[in-house]
Design a protein around this motif. Structure first.
Motif, mmCIF file in Angstrom:
data_model
loop_
_atom_site.group_PDB
_atom_site.id
_atom_site.type_symbol
_atom_site.label_atom_id
_atom_site.label_comp_id
_atom_site.label_asym_id
_atom_site.label_seq_id
_atom_site.Cartn_x
_atom_site.Cartn_y
_atom_site.Cartn_z
ATOM 1 N N ASN A 1 -72.613 8.224 -45.138
ATOM 2 C CA ASN A 1 -72.707 9.668 -45.302
ATOM 3 C C ASN A 1 -73.275 10.345 -44.059
ATOM 4 O O ASN A 1 -72.824 11.427 -43.665
ATOM 5 C CB ASN A 1 -73.559 10.013 -46.532
ATOM 6 C CG ASN A 1 -72.718 10.013 -47.805
ATOM 7 O OD1 ASN A 1 -71.865 10.879 -47.987
ATOM 8 N ND2 ASN A 1 -72.910 9.004 -48.650
ATOM 9 N N GLU A 2 -74.285 9.662 -43.457
ATOM 10 C CA GLU A 2 -74.845 10.225 -42.230
ATOM 11 C C GLU A 2 -73.800 10.223 -41.118
ATOM 12 O O GLU A 2 -73.682 11.191 -40.352
ATOM 13 C CB GLU A 2 -76.074 9.407 -41.793
ATOM 14 C CG GLU A 2 -77.318 9.834 -42.525
ATOM 15 C CD GLU A 2 -78.423 8.785 -42.430
ATOM 16 O OE1 GLU A 2 -78.378 7.932 -41.525
ATOM 17 O OE2 GLU A 2 -79.315 8.822 -43.296
ATOM 18 N N ALA A 3 -73.043 9.127 -41.077
ATOM 19 C CA ALA A 3 -71.977 9.039 -40.070
ATOM 20 C C ALA A 3 -70.986 10.183 -40.272
ATOM 21 O O ALA A 3 -70.546 10.841 -39.323
ATOM 22 C CB ALA A 3 -71.272 7.693 -40.189
ATOM 23 N N PHE A 4 -70.690 10.440 -41.572
ATOM 24 C CA PHE A 4 -69.755 11.522 -41.863
ATOM 25 C C PHE A 4 -70.355 12.878 -41.438
ATOM 26 O O PHE A 4 -69.661 13.741 -40.883
ATOM 27 C CB PHE A 4 -69.415 11.523 -43.362
ATOM 28 C CG PHE A 4 -68.490 12.644 -43.751
ATOM 29 C CD1 PHE A 4 -67.137 12.598 -43.403
ATOM 30 C CD2 PHE A 4 -68.955 13.765 -44.429
ATOM 31 C CE1 PHE A 4 -66.290 13.634 -43.739
ATOM 32 C CE2 PHE A 4 -68.110 14.796 -44.759
ATOM 33 C CZ PHE A 4 -66.768 14.723 -44.423
ATOM 34 N N ALA A 5 -71.680 13.007 -41.697
ATOM 35 C CA ALA A 5 -72.335 14.265 -41.320
ATOM 36 C C ALA A 5 -72.278 14.447 -39.812
ATOM 37 O O ALA A 5 -71.982 15.540 -39.308
ATOM 38 C CB ALA A 5 -73.785 14.246 -41.814
ATOM 39 N N ARG A 6 -72.530 13.341 -39.072
ATOM 40 C CA ARG A 6 -72.465 13.420 -37.615
ATOM 41 C C ARG A 6 -71.057 13.751 -37.154
ATOM 42 O O ARG A 6 -70.842 14.573 -36.276
ATOM 43 C CB ARG A 6 -72.907 12.074 -37.012
ATOM 44 C CG ARG A 6 -74.402 11.979 -36.779
ATOM 45 C CD ARG A 6 -74.720 10.916 -35.747
ATOM 46 N NE ARG A 6 -74.143 9.631 -36.058
ATOM 47 C CZ ARG A 6 -74.669 8.760 -36.916
ATOM 48 N NH1 ARG A 6 -75.814 9.056 -37.524
ATOM 49 N NH2 ARG A 6 -74.079 7.624 -37.147
ATOM 50 N N LEU A 7 -70.113 13.116 -37.845
ATOM 51 C CA LEU A 7 -68.712 13.343 -37.511
ATOM 52 C C LEU A 7 -68.356 14.823 -37.694
ATOM 53 O O LEU A 7 -67.726 15.449 -36.836
ATOM 54 C CB LEU A 7 -67.843 12.459 -38.414
ATOM 55 C CG LEU A 7 -66.354 12.469 -38.147
ATOM 56 C CD1 LEU A 7 -66.043 11.821 -36.793
ATOM 57 C CD2 LEU A 7 -65.603 11.727 -39.253
ATOM 58 N N SER A 8 -68.804 15.360 -38.842
ATOM 59 C CA SER A 8 -68.507 16.769 -39.137
ATOM 60 C C SER A 8 -69.124 17.664 -38.070
ATOM 61 O O SER A 8 -68.508 18.630 -37.598
ATOM 62 C CB SER A 8 -69.086 17.166 -40.504
ATOM 63 O OG SER A 8 -68.645 16.268 -41.475
ATOM 64 N N TRP A 9 -70.366 17.313 -37.648
ATOM 65 C CA TRP A 9 -71.058 18.123 -36.661
ATOM 66 C C TRP A 9 -70.310 18.077 -35.331
ATOM 67 O O TRP A 9 -70.047 19.090 -34.698
ATOM 68 C CB TRP A 9 -72.483 17.578 -36.529
ATOM 69 C CG TRP A 9 -73.305 18.285 -35.494
ATOM 70 C CD1 TRP A 9 -73.828 19.535 -35.586
ATOM 71 C CD2 TRP A 9 -73.640 17.784 -34.214
ATOM 72 N NE1 TRP A 9 -74.486 19.865 -34.468
ATOM 73 C CE2 TRP A 9 -74.405 18.789 -33.585
ATOM 74 C CE3 TRP A 9 -73.387 16.575 -33.521
ATOM 75 C CZ2 TRP A 9 -74.913 18.626 -32.304
ATOM 76 C CZ3 TRP A 9 -73.925 16.445 -32.261
ATOM 77 C CH2 TRP A 9 -74.678 17.453 -31.662
ATOM 78 N N LYS A 10 -69.922 16.820 -34.978
ATOM 79 C CA LYS A 10 -69.198 16.657 -33.714
ATOM 80 C C LYS A 10 -67.870 17.376 -33.780
ATOM 81 O O LYS A 10 -67.404 17.967 -32.808
ATOM 82 C CB LYS A 10 -68.997 15.171 -33.414
ATOM 83 C CG LYS A 10 -70.252 14.547 -32.839
ATOM 84 C CD LYS A 10 -69.935 13.342 -31.987
ATOM 85 C CE LYS A 10 -71.195 12.910 -31.258
ATOM 86 N NZ LYS A 10 -71.224 11.474 -31.079
ATOM 87 N N ALA A 11 -67.216 17.323 -34.956
ATOM 88 C CA ALA A 11 -65.924 17.979 -35.132
ATOM 89 C C ALA A 11 -66.057 19.468 -34.861
ATOM 90 O O ALA A 11 -65.206 20.082 -34.214
ATOM 91 C CB ALA A 11 -65.413 17.726 -36.552
ATOM 92 N N GLU A 12 -67.171 20.035 -35.362
ATOM 93 C CA GLU A 12 -67.390 21.467 -35.110
ATOM 94 C C GLU A 12 -67.546 21.747 -33.617
ATOM 95 O O GLU A 12 -67.010 22.712 -33.087
ATOM 96 C CB GLU A 12 -68.660 21.930 -35.857
ATOM 97 C CG GLU A 12 -68.396 22.226 -37.315
ATOM 98 C CD GLU A 12 -69.684 22.500 -38.069
ATOM 99 O OE1 GLU A 12 -70.646 23.029 -37.471
ATOM 100 O OE2 GLU A 12 -69.724 22.149 -39.267
#
Lengths: 725, 336
Positions: free
Chosen positions: A270-281
């Motif tokens: 989930n943290e990886a996904f959160a980081r991914l989402s942040w990076k995606a932004e």
């Protein structure tokens, strides 16, 4: 990442099966160790007992000899001639009866001729006397002693003769010819005692094994099975792409570690996904094309997987059937502790009921219990729906404890009856609470056989309680046994409070208890009525009349010890346990209903008919075991026959109504059982009562067979495709 | 502060008082209690037990001894003296003494009877209810109570049967004594109830209405000839006066004899007895007397027997009759 197409059920079942095998092996191992250790200790204890036996027999014989000799010496010293002693045989017999191990007591004259003697082994003694095998004390030596009372131990001589320990005791009075008293301690009485001890050991062993099994199942369920099942469910969800839940960390150390690791993995993802989402932004800000591409990629990911960074939900373990099993086992165990002596206890409290025959009066606590259970059960069912299984279990434990304590302190029969009614309310509440919990578990689709769990807990609890209750009562007394029962109920309640789920799920809707329509349906179904009247009710009459009421009284009258009574009535449950699967197999696989139902009545009849030809202990053991086997054979087919009699679209509802009707009818039989047995006991005596109690289900079974043949269609339950009812 | 101390002192004194009461007489009596003892035939074991009870417990008593010499008129004279001198308690020995001194409870004559003026205790009395001394054993309901010294007839006969079961029994007695008539009536009831034959031979009376002692041996021989297996000796003053000739006659006739009172077996040749020791009965009577002296109301003190009775076998008699007790009986019986 876990492949999307993997089958979740297979993934979760594999560890469960493995853990099942491992638990079985573990349980087997523990039980084996327990059995071996107990056998070793028991063997050593019996050895020690045997070693102590001979000196013990000699000491007892010496004590009795000196009492008898003192009186005879007094008579001789008063000047009563040895050949004019009056009523010597009754005098000797008084002592012999006080000490059942005495095979004979004999008085010999100076020349070693038998003057007087009593006891079943006297002919054997006379034969040995004639053969010159009986040792004579040196009378000259004893007479030479100035003070014959000086050294008692030196006076007697003991010898072992064919299974008898003979103690010779010289009776010496100055100025008169000496006499010799011979006392034979038969080792048979001790053999019986040793057999009793051996039986007690077997009973304790059986109970320890069953109790260990129950506790191990519980511990394994709690520490290994429940966490693994939870993990399995969680992994299933992850396999389906659901990363939104962690799991509750339950169970023992290793299980907790595994669950924690799983949670860590979920959080990491989930943290990886959160980081991914942040990076995606971040990336999306660089340009439109990049933003679209990243949105596509993220979309593809979230299509297959769901994440909940920052607000992960938590999965908890589903209530397991086993969780209710152990408290229920302990509760039933406690409830059955006084069963083996209840009629005897009631008999000891009987007084002032002059308007009632004593036999009937002492059956009242049994009948009152059944009536109170019948009345309290529907109320308990309603209550469970309102406040949940756990709370009803805990509240039901209160009257159960109170009932046991009051029963233990009862000063008269009225108080005992009141105590049993209170205990019955507790029993009704606790059992209905467990039943509902198990139905709940079953409705969640977790364990189809959860009601079998209920039956197993009740049967093993019954076996353990009946058997060990008699042993406890024999050692500690009736009152203490009731107190032990009360204490065990407290343990069961604490356990239930700990393991049963606190949140009360609404109880599944039961078929409306429409008594009127059940009656009408029952009356319109002659086959069902035949089963109720000719199988269900006679079976309960025989069970409650014979096992719970008559057997303890019958055996106690024959001077059978309490532990032996407990073992005897326990055989009912063991017989049932053995036969129940056979009955189920006959009904499910062979579609046989009439045959097992007929056997349910005929086996007890055969057992009872054998009774007058044997000694009381063996006869009653056979009768009770036959009853248990018969009931085991018949119980599953009886329950299975009801749905089989209700084909058609409305069959399920009808079957439920008729089953309810059947249960009520059984309770009537249970209530009638002790009363019928008491009336028979008062009019025909114990053996007559036992015979009749066997003949009632026997005769009913014959009528049932006739009914099965005579009713239109073939057999008791016509083949489903052979036209309905 | 001083009040507290006083309070403590008071408590201490109270505790001391209780201690004294437990170990020593209940009351530090300055003047000794005056007890008039009216006996029927002189001082014997029951009187000794009565007197010893007080001396053993250090209860000061002054015993005023008055013997009636077996005369009812003398008893009445002693009663008159008691009314004049007002002792604290009157002790009455024997059935006749008690009947004459106290009078029947339903026909009291205050001129000649004690009539509740002075409390009284009685002992060695047979059937006090049948003889109208008290209306009930549990509640005597008058200023007199006492002790019983004979067990119930049913128990006596059951004990007798342990020596040897019997089908017939003889009895001889003075027909002018109330206690003997009471015993004969009870024995008759038991004979009917349990089905043995009662051979009833009262001693004839002379012209003065007194029983003829010389006729006793003949009556006993008559009873033996009639087939009696046992001779029952009633608690009768006339028989007690002739206990040696009576029991010797039974020996001569080969007839075993049973008694419920100790003199026949201790001082004569009766074979077997279930008796209260007179000395112990006297002590028990003194215990009741002490309760009365300490203020208890005699009307509410039950008339009771001792809890334990003695089985006594006269071995010399058994040997002469060659009629030996069974061994089971010898386990418990005293022998003389």
């Amino acid at each position: 990442m876990i492949a999307q197409g993997s089958k979740p059920s297979a993934a979760s079942r594999a560890p469960a099966v493995a853990s099942g095998r491992e638990s079985a092996a573990l349980i087997l191992l523990v039980v084996a160790v327990l059995v071996l250790a107990t056998l070793y200790v028991a063997n050593r204890a019996l050895d020690a007992f045997n070693r102590e036996l001979l000196p013990l027999m000699d000491r007892e014989a010496e004590a009795v000899s000196s009492s008898i000799a003192a009186t005879i010496e007094r008579a001789l010293a008063l000047g009563i001639p040895a050949d004019r002693l009056v009523e010597v045989d009754p005098f000797l017999d008084e002592f012999r009866r006080q000490l059942p191990s005495l095979g004979y007591v004999a008085l010999l004259d100076h020349d070693g001729r038998l003057m007087h003697g009593v006891g079943p082994e006297l002919p054997a003694f006379e034969a040995m006397l004639a053969a010159g095998r009986v040792l004579k004390p040196d009378l000259g030596l004893v007479q030479a002693q100035p003070d014959p009372d000086g050294d008692l131990a030196g006076r007697s001589i003991s010898t072992s003769l064919d299974g008898i320990r003979d103690t010779a005791w010289p009776i010496v009075v100055p100025g008169q010819e000496a006499l010799v008293l011979h006392i034979g301690s038969s080792s048979r009485a001790y053999d019986a005692q040793i057999a009793d001890v051996r039986w007690d050991i077997w009973i304790v062993l059986l109970v320890s094994v069953l109790a260990t099994y129950e506790i191990l199942i519980f511990l394994l369920a709690r520490s290994a099975e429940a966490p693994m099942t939870l993990l399995g469910r969680a992994v299933d969800r992850v396999a389906g792409g659901d990363w939104t839940r962690t799991v509750a960390v339950i169970g023992s150390d290793e299980s907790r570690q595994v669950l924690r690791t799983f949670n860590l993995a979920v959080r990491t993802v989930n943290e990886a996904f959160a980081r991914l989402s942040w990076k995606a932004e971040e990336v999306a800000r660089e340009g439109r094309e990049a933003a679209e591409r990243i949105a596509r990629e993220i979309g593809a990911l979230t299509e297959r997987h769901r994440f909940a960074p920052g607000h992960l939900a938590r999965m908890t373990a589903l209530p397991g059937a086993v969780m209710a099993r152990t408290p229920l086992f302990i509760f039933v165990f406690a409830e059955q502790l006084p069963t083996s002596f209840m009629p005897l206890y009631a008999g000891s409290l009987y007084s002032r009921f002059s308007w009632l025959d004593p036999a009937v009066a002492i059956g009242l606590p049994l009948s009152a219990f059944v009536v109170a259970v019948a009345v309290a059960t529907p109320f308990g069912g309603w209550w469970v729906g309102r406040i949940g299984s756990r709370n009803v279990f805990l509240l039901g434990a209160l009257p159960a404890v109170l009932g046991h304590v009051l029963a233990g302190l009862a000063s008269d029969l009225t108080m005992l009856i009141a105590a049993r009614v209170i205990a019955a309310i507790g029993y009704a509440l606790v059992t209905i609470a467990c039943q509902h919990h198990l139905v709940q578990v079953a409705s969640l689709g977790r364990q189809a056989g959860s009601l079998a769990v209920f039956v197993l807990a009740v049967v093993t609890g019954t076996i353990c309680g009946m058997a060990i209750g008699a042993v406890v009562a024999d050692r500690l007394g009736f009152t203490s046994t009731f107190m032990v029962a009360g204490g065990l109920v407290v343990v069961a309640a604490l356990l239930a409070g700990w393991v049963l789920p606190a949140d009360h799920d609404a109880a599944p809707a039961r078929p409306a208890a429409n008594g009127g329509s059940a009656w009408l349906m029952a009356l319109r179904a002659p086959r069902f009525l035949a089963i109720v009247i000719l199988a269900a009710i006679p079976a309960k009459i025989a069970l409650n009349g014979m096992v719970y009421y008559l057997a303890p009284l019958y055996l106690a009258q024959a001077e059978i010890t309490l532990p032996a009574i407990g073992r005897t009535i326990m055989m009912y449950s063991i017989g049932m346990l053995v036969a129940i699967r056979v009955g189920a197999w006959l009904a499910d696989r062979r579609r046989l209903y009439l045959m097992p139902l007929a056997l349910m009545g005929l086996l007890p009849a055969a057992g009872a008919l054998l009774l007058p030809w044997q000694d009381p202990a063996a006869g009653m053991l056979i009768a009770v075991t036959a009853l248990g086997i018969g009931h085991g054979l018949g119980s599953a087919p009886m329950l299975a026959a009801v749905p089989a009699l209700c084909p058609g679209p409305d069959g399920r509802r009808q079957a439920a109504l008729l089953l309810g009707f059947l249960r009520s009818a059984e309770r009537v039989g249970s209530m009638l059982g002790p009363m019928i047995a008491a009336t028979l006991l008062a009019t025909t005596g114990p053996t007559g009562a036992a015979l009749w109690l066997g003949l009632i289900p026997g005769a009913a079974a014959i009528l049932l067979v006739l009914a099965g043949w005579l009713l239109p269609g073939r057999g008791l339950v016509p083949a489903v495709d052979g036209g309905g009812r | 502060m001083s009040r507290v101390l006083l309070g403590r002192r008071g408590l201490l004194a109270g505790g001391l008082g209780i201690g004294l009461a437990a170990g020593r007489p209940a009351r530090a009596q300055q003047r000794p209690w005056r007890i008039m003892m009216i006996t029927w035939r002189g001082w014997e074991d029951a009187c000794q037990g009565f007197a010893d009870y007080f001396s053993e417990r250090n209860v000061p008593v002054e015993l005023i001894l008055r013997d009636a010499g077996q005369s009812a008129a003398t008893v009445t004279r002693h009663v008159a003296e008691a009314k004049a001198t007002r002792p604290d308690l009157v002790y009455l020995w024997g059935t006749t003494t008690a009947m004459v001194a106290l009078g029947p409870y339903d026909a009291l004559d205050p001129a000649i009877h004690l009539a509740d003026e002075i409390p009284a205790v009685f002992n060695i009395v047979t059937e006090p209810v049948w003889n109208k001394i008290v209306p009930s054993l549990e509640r005597p309901s008058r200023r007199a109570t006492g002790t019983l010294y004979i067990t119930a007839m049913e128990q006596q006969l059951a004990t007798l049967a342990t020596y040897r079961p019997f089908r017939s029994m003889g009895i001889t007695y003075s027909p002018i004594e109330g206690n003997s008539r009471a015993v004969v009536e009870l024995l008759g009831q038991e004979a009917k109830r349990t089905g043995f034959e009662l051979i009833d031979r009262p001693v004839p009376l002379d012209d003065a209405g007194k029983p003829i002692a010389a006729a006793l041996p003949g009556k006993v021989a008559e009873i033996a000839r009639a087939g009696a297996e046992w001779l029952y000796i009633a608690p009768d003053s006339f028989l007690n006066g002739n206990k040696l000739p009576l029991t010797q006659a039974a020996l001569d006739a080969g007839l075993p004899s049973f008694t419920s009172t100790e003199p026949y077996i201790l001082q004569a040749h009766a074979l077997f007895g279930l008796v209260s020791r007179y000395y112990a009965v006297g002590q028990f009577t003194a215990f009741k007397a002490e309760q009365i002296l300490n203020g208890a109301e005699p009307a509410t003190i039950a008339v009771e027997p001792l809890a334990r009775f003695s089985l006594i076998v006269n071995v010399q008699t058994a040997k002469r009759l060659e009629f030996y007790p069974p061994l089971s009986l010898l386990r418990f019986a005293e022998t003389v």
